[in-house]
Design an enzyme around this catalytic site. Structure first.
Site, PDB file in Angstrom:
ATOM      1  N   LYS A  82      42.396  44.083  30.456  1.00  0.00           N
ATOM      2  CA  LYS A  82      43.302  44.515  31.521  1.00  0.00           C
ATOM      3  C   LYS A  82      44.743  44.044  31.286  1.00  0.00           C
ATOM      4  O   LYS A  82      44.995  43.179  30.442  1.00  0.00           O
ATOM      5  CB  LYS A  82      42.774  44.004  32.859  1.00  0.00           C
ATOM      6  CG  LYS A  82      41.451  44.652  33.262  1.00  0.00           C
ATOM      7  CD  LYS A  82      40.985  44.138  34.621  1.00  0.00           C
ATOM      8  CE  LYS A  82      39.716  44.835  35.080  1.00  0.00           C
ATOM      9  NZ  LYS A  82      39.291  44.343  36.414  1.00  0.00           N
ATOM     10  N   PHE A 115      40.028  48.118  48.329  1.00  0.00           N
ATOM     11  CA  PHE A 115      40.820  47.579  47.215  1.00  0.00           C
ATOM     12  C   PHE A 115      41.250  48.644  46.210  1.00  0.00           C
ATOM     13  O   PHE A 115      41.925  48.327  45.222  1.00  0.00           O
ATOM     14  CB  PHE A 115      40.034  46.479  46.481  1.00  0.00           C
ATOM     15  CG  PHE A 115      38.720  46.947  45.904  1.00  0.00           C
ATOM     16  CD1 PHE A 115      38.658  47.613  44.691  1.00  0.00           C
ATOM     17  CD2 PHE A 115      37.537  46.724  46.605  1.00  0.00           C
ATOM     18  CE1 PHE A 115      37.445  48.041  44.166  1.00  0.00           C
ATOM     19  CE2 PHE A 115      36.318  47.143  46.086  1.00  0.00           C
ATOM     20  CZ  PHE A 115      36.279  47.804  44.865  1.00  0.00           C
ATOM     21  N   ARG A 154      28.494  41.899  29.798  1.00  0.00           N
ATOM     22  CA  ARG A 154      28.616  41.400  31.164  1.00  0.00           C
ATOM     23  C   ARG A 154      28.458  39.877  31.205  1.00  0.00           C
ATOM     24  O   ARG A 154      29.153  39.195  31.950  1.00  0.00           O
ATOM     25  CB  ARG A 154      27.635  42.108  32.084  1.00  0.00           C
ATOM     26  CG  ARG A 154      27.977  43.621  32.155  1.00  0.00           C
ATOM     27  CD  ARG A 154      27.421  44.338  33.324  1.00  0.00           C
ATOM     28  NE  ARG A 154      27.882  43.861  34.605  1.00  0.00           N
ATOM     29  CZ  ARG A 154      29.082  44.109  35.133  1.00  0.00           C
ATOM     30  NH1 ARG A 154      29.968  44.823  34.457  1.00  0.00           N
ATOM     31  NH2 ARG A 154      29.392  43.662  36.327  1.00  0.00           N
ATOM     32  N   THR A 159      32.739  38.539  38.494  1.00  0.00           N
ATOM     33  CA  THR A 159      33.982  39.228  38.839  1.00  0.00           C
ATOM     34  C   THR A 159      35.052  38.247  39.309  1.00  0.00           C
ATOM     35  O   THR A 159      36.220  38.367  38.951  1.00  0.00           O
ATOM     36  CB  THR A 159      33.714  40.291  39.927  1.00  0.00           C
ATOM     37  OG1 THR A 159      32.717  41.195  39.433  1.00  0.00           O
ATOM     38  CG2 THR A 159      34.961  41.071  40.269  1.00  0.00           C
ATOM     39  N   ARG A 217      36.282  35.673  31.898  1.00  0.00           N
ATOM     40  CA  ARG A 217      36.991  35.600  33.180  1.00  0.00           C
ATOM     41  C   ARG A 217      37.291  34.159  33.587  1.00  0.00           C
ATOM     42  O   ARG A 217      38.324  33.902  34.206  1.00  0.00           O
ATOM     43  CB  ARG A 217      36.205  36.345  34.248  1.00  0.00           C
ATOM     44  CG  ARG A 217      36.291  37.854  34.045  1.00  0.00           C
ATOM     45  CD  ARG A 217      35.475  38.601  35.053  1.00  0.00           C
ATOM     46  NE  ARG A 217      35.711  40.041  34.973  1.00  0.00           N
ATOM     47  CZ  ARG A 217      34.823  40.951  35.307  1.00  0.00           C
ATOM     48  NH1 ARG A 217      33.615  40.591  35.748  1.00  0.00           N
ATOM     49  NH2 ARG A 217      35.112  42.232  35.219  1.00  0.00           N
ATOM     50  N   ASN A 277      41.396  39.894  36.797  1.00  0.00           N
ATOM     51  CA  ASN A 277      40.275  39.161  36.193  1.00  0.00           C
ATOM     52  C   ASN A 277      40.030  39.468  34.712  1.00  0.00           C
ATOM     53  O   ASN A 277      38.911  39.386  34.237  1.00  0.00           O
ATOM     54  CB  ASN A 277      39.007  39.360  37.013  1.00  0.00           C
ATOM     55  CG  ASN A 277      38.544  40.802  37.056  1.00  0.00           C
ATOM     56  OD1 ASN A 277      39.137  41.677  36.430  1.00  0.00           O
ATOM     57  ND2 ASN A 277      37.481  41.050  37.792  1.00  0.00           N
ATOM     58  N   HIS A 320      37.350  44.532  32.120  1.00  0.00           N
ATOM     59  CA  HIS A 320      36.385  45.415  32.778  1.00  0.00           C
ATOM     60  C   HIS A 320      35.267  45.666  31.784  1.00  0.00           C
ATOM     61  O   HIS A 320      35.511  45.770  30.581  1.00  0.00           O
ATOM     62  CB  HIS A 320      37.031  46.758  33.147  1.00  0.00           C
ATOM     63  CG  HIS A 320      36.024  47.827  33.476  1.00  0.00           C
ATOM     64  ND1 HIS A 320      35.563  48.027  34.753  1.00  0.00           N
ATOM     65  CD2 HIS A 320      35.364  48.715  32.685  1.00  0.00           C
ATOM     66  CE1 HIS A 320      34.652  49.001  34.727  1.00  0.00           C
ATOM     67  NE2 HIS A 320      34.526  49.437  33.489  1.00  0.00           N
TER      68      HIS A 320
END
Length: 141
Positions: free
Chosen positions: A9, A57, A85, A91, A102, A112, A115
């Site tokens: 991100k 959000f 994951r 998250t 993260r 965070n 994705h």
């Protein structure tokens, strides 16, 4: 061999964490089958996150995802979705396992770092959103 989508991100791209994050994926045995850096348009971000359109959000997420460039990757390997994951962590970075991406690079639930697809079905949808089949190289390693 499973494939999953990963997005580094804007926060992590802006802080020059791309190499560190990729190293975590590769050290875990995941291989990069496709990768590109893009600056998402509003339309692209809204389309990608359309499943969250009615969530409170949504607009904040779209605004964040268009705030700077992102690195979009297809990761490939055994149990790629679950491994990705696990490597990402929860998250909320404050709840993410120590050493997870993260926990290391995330700031908040919204900012965070990464994705990752949450299922094989969504991985296929998300991969095809960003990559044509001809852009994906099936790794032999």
């Amino acid at each position: 061999m499973e494939q999953t989508l990963s997005i580094i991100k804007p926060d992590s791209v802006g802080k020059a964490h791309i190499g560190e994050i990729i190293a975590i994926f590769e050290k875990s045995g995941l291989r990069i089958a496709a990768m590109k850096m893009v600056h998402l348009s509003v339309k692209e971000a809204e389309g990608f996150y359309v499943v969250h359109k009615e969530r409170p959000f949504f607009q904040e997420l779209v605004d964040f995802m268009i705030s700077g460039p992102v690195v979009v990757m297809v990761l490939q390997g055994e149990n790629a979705v679950d491994r990705n994951r696990e490597l990402m962590g929860a998250t909320n970075p404050k709840e993410a396992a120590e050493g997870s991406i993260r926990a290391l690079f995330g700031e908040s639930i919204g900012v965070n770092a990464v994705h990752g697809s949450d299922s094989l079905e969504n991985a296929a949808i998300e991969v095809s959103y960003f990559f044509a089949k001809t852009e994906i190289v099936n790794s032999v390693a």
